[in-house]
Design a protein around this motif. Structure first.
Motif, PDB file in Angstrom:
ATOM      1  N   UNK A   1      11.600   0.941   8.466  1.00 24.93           N
ATOM      2  CA  UNK A   1      11.596  -0.119   7.478  1.00 24.93           C
ATOM      3  C   UNK A   1      10.157  -0.437   7.061  1.00 24.93           C
ATOM      4  N   UNK A   2       9.930  -0.518   5.763  1.00 21.32           N
ATOM      5  CA  UNK A   2       8.593  -0.786   5.249  1.00 21.32           C
ATOM      6  C   UNK A   2       8.195  -2.238   5.509  1.00 21.32           C
ATOM      7  N   UNK A   3       6.923  -2.441   5.840  1.00 22.81           N
ATOM      8  CA  UNK A   3       6.393  -3.798   5.940  1.00 22.81           C
ATOM      9  C   UNK A   3       6.273  -4.364   4.529  1.00 22.81           C
ATOM     10  N   UNK A   4       6.378  -5.688   4.435  1.00 26.43           N
ATOM     11  CA  UNK A   4       6.377  -6.358   3.137  1.00 26.43           C
ATOM     12  C   UNK A   4       5.023  -7.024   2.921  1.00 26.43           C
ATOM     13  N   UNK A   5       4.400  -6.716   1.783  1.00 27.18           N
ATOM     14  CA  UNK A   5       3.069  -7.227   1.450  1.00 27.18           C
ATOM     15  C   UNK A   5       3.140  -8.110   0.213  1.00 27.18           C
ATOM     16  N   UNK A   6       2.432  -9.242   0.272  1.00 28.21           N
ATOM     17  CA  UNK A   6       2.212 -10.085  -0.905  1.00 28.21           C
ATOM     18  C   UNK A   6       0.730  -9.996  -1.259  1.00 28.21           C
ATOM     19  N   UNK A   7       0.441  -9.769  -2.534  1.00 28.01           N
ATOM     20  CA  UNK A   7      -0.940  -9.771  -3.016  1.00 28.01           C
ATOM     21  C   UNK A   7      -1.065 -10.900  -4.031  1.00 28.01           C
ATOM     22  N   UNK A   8      -1.957 -11.844  -3.759  1.00 29.85           N
ATOM     23  CA  UNK A   8      -2.187 -12.941  -4.688  1.00 29.85           C
ATOM     24  C   UNK A   8      -3.381 -12.612  -5.556  1.00 29.85           C
ATOM     25  N   UNK A   9      -3.158 -12.616  -6.854  1.00 29.73           N
ATOM     26  CA  UNK A   9      -4.175 -12.226  -7.827  1.00 29.73           C
ATOM     27  C   UNK A   9      -4.384 -13.402  -8.768  1.00 29.73           C
ATOM     28  N   UNK A  10      -5.605 -13.923  -8.825  1.00 31.55           N
ATOM     29  CA  UNK A  10      -5.839 -15.114  -9.639  1.00 31.55           C
ATOM     30  C   UNK A  10      -6.421 -14.800 -11.017  1.00 31.55           C
ATOM     31  N   UNK A  11      -7.071 -13.653 -11.176  1.00 30.65           N
ATOM     32  CA  UNK A  11      -7.800 -13.364 -12.418  1.00 30.65           C
ATOM     33  C   UNK A  11      -6.861 -13.366 -13.614  1.00 30.65           C
ATOM     34  N   UNK A  12      -7.351 -13.902 -14.697  1.00 28.21           N
ATOM     35  CA  UNK A  12      -6.545 -13.995 -15.913  1.00 28.21           C
ATOM     36  C   UNK A  12      -6.845 -12.861 -16.879  1.00 28.21           C
ATOM     37  N   UNK A  13      -8.026 -12.277 -16.752  1.00 26.56           N
ATOM     38  CA  UNK A  13      -8.426 -11.209 -17.663  1.00 26.56           C
ATOM     39  C   UNK A  13      -8.338  -9.842 -17.022  1.00 26.56           C
ATOM     40  N   UNK A  14      -8.508  -8.830 -17.846  1.00 29.52           N
ATOM     41  CA  UNK A  14      -8.451  -7.457 -17.369  1.00 29.52           C
ATOM     42  C   UNK A  14      -9.867  -6.981 -17.116  1.00 29.52           C
ATOM     43  N   UNK A  15     -10.236  -6.942 -15.837  1.00 32.34           N
ATOM     44  CA  UNK A  15     -11.581  -6.529 -15.462  1.00 32.34           C
ATOM     45  C   UNK A  15     -11.565  -5.892 -14.094  1.00 32.34           C
ATOM     46  N   UNK A  16     -12.664  -6.057 -13.349  1.00 37.31           N
ATOM     47  CA  UNK A  16     -12.822  -5.402 -12.057  1.00 37.31           C
ATOM     48  C   UNK A  16     -11.756  -5.749 -11.043  1.00 37.31           C
ATOM     49  N   UNK A  17     -11.394  -7.024 -10.947  1.00 38.84           N
ATOM     50  CA  UNK A  17     -10.409  -7.389  -9.927  1.00 38.84           C
ATOM     51  C   UNK A  17      -9.022  -6.852 -10.269  1.00 38.84           C
ATOM     52  N   UNK A  18      -8.697  -6.804 -11.542  1.00 45.28           N
ATOM     53  CA  UNK A  18      -7.391  -6.256 -11.936  1.00 45.28           C
ATOM     54  C   UNK A  18      -7.365  -4.748 -11.720  1.00 45.28           C
ATOM     55  N   UNK A  19      -8.439  -4.060 -12.057  1.00 46.08           N
ATOM     56  CA  UNK A  19      -8.516  -2.622 -11.800  1.00 46.08           C
ATOM     57  C   UNK A  19      -8.397  -2.331 -10.305  1.00 46.08           C
ATOM     58  N   UNK A  20      -9.072  -3.144  -9.496  1.00 43.09           N
ATOM     59  CA  UNK A  20      -8.990  -3.009  -8.046  1.00 43.09           C
ATOM     60  C   UNK A  20      -7.564  -3.257  -7.566  1.00 43.09           C
ATOM     61  N   UNK A  21      -6.910  -4.245  -8.132  1.00 36.98           N
ATOM     62  CA  UNK A  21      -5.525  -4.564  -7.773  1.00 36.98           C
ATOM     63  C   UNK A  21      -4.594  -3.390  -8.057  1.00 36.98           C
ATOM     64  N   UNK A  22      -4.711  -2.820  -9.241  1.00 38.17           N
ATOM     65  CA  UNK A  22      -3.848  -1.689  -9.626  1.00 38.17           C
ATOM     66  C   UNK A  22      -4.054  -0.531  -8.659  1.00 38.17           C
ATOM     67  N   UNK A  23      -5.313  -0.213  -8.349  1.00 34.86           N
ATOM     68  CA  UNK A  23      -5.596   0.863  -7.392  1.00 34.86           C
ATOM     69  C   UNK A  23      -5.029   0.546  -6.009  1.00 34.86           C
ATOM     70  N   UNK A  24      -5.178  -0.708  -5.571  1.00 31.95           N
ATOM     71  CA  UNK A  24      -4.681  -1.104  -4.263  1.00 31.95           C
ATOM     72  C   UNK A  24      -3.161  -0.949  -4.191  1.00 31.95           C
ATOM     73  N   UNK A  25      -2.460  -1.396  -5.227  1.00 32.53           N
ATOM     74  CA  UNK A  25      -0.994  -1.282  -5.248  1.00 32.53           C
ATOM     75  C   UNK A  25      -0.575   0.187  -5.202  1.00 32.53           C
TER      76      UNK A  25
END
Length: 136
Positions: A1-25
């Motif tokens: 059974x897969x472990x369940x992960x929640x990722x909280x992302x606060x950024x509103x724009x498309x930049x470094x943190x969103x790119x990092x988020x997409x790669x992480x997912x």
């Protein structure tokens, strides 16, 4: 059974943190069941990027308390900042939203660090609690 992960992302724009988020997912999804929390104020570009990788998303309207510590922000020098931070330790929305749902929680920016303390203080248990920060 897969472990369940929640990722909280606060950024509103498309930049470094969103790119990092997409790669992480993309890296986590083969081995984990991933849910991403995004702000209702996030740009359509952020939402589109998450739709393109077909990840489960939850749109939130209650912004977690942020710890604005990076250059150019001096809010932490004001009494109002600290008063707001202390009051946020009873943030029932996030306590109830994350209670007993996830094995691992990732806060996708170091400015979300106070939320980690809020969750731990309120007895919410996780296998892991990470604070992720994208760097240049």
């Amino acid at each position: 059974m897969k472990k369940i992960i929640a990722i909280l992302h606060y950024a509103r724009g498309y930049g470094g943190s969103t790119l990092s988020l997409v790669d992480m997912v993309k890296m986590l999804r083969p081995e984990f069941d991933v849910t991403v929390y995004v702000s209702c104020k996030a740009s359509p570009t952020v939402k589109k990027a998450l739709d393109e990788i077909d990840v489960r998303t939850v749109v939130y309207s209650k912004q977690p308390k942020l710890f604005a510590h990076f250059s150019g922000i001096v809010a932490y020098k004001t009494p109002g900042f600290w008063y707001g931070l202390v009051r946020s330790y009873n943030d029932k929305y996030w306590i109830n939203e994350l209670r007993n749902k996830y094995d691992i929680v990732i806060l996708n920016s170091s400015i979300l660090a106070p939320l980690g303390a809020i969750l731990v203080k309120n007895g919410i248990k996780f296998d892991k609690l990470f604070v992720s920060q994208a760097y240049k």
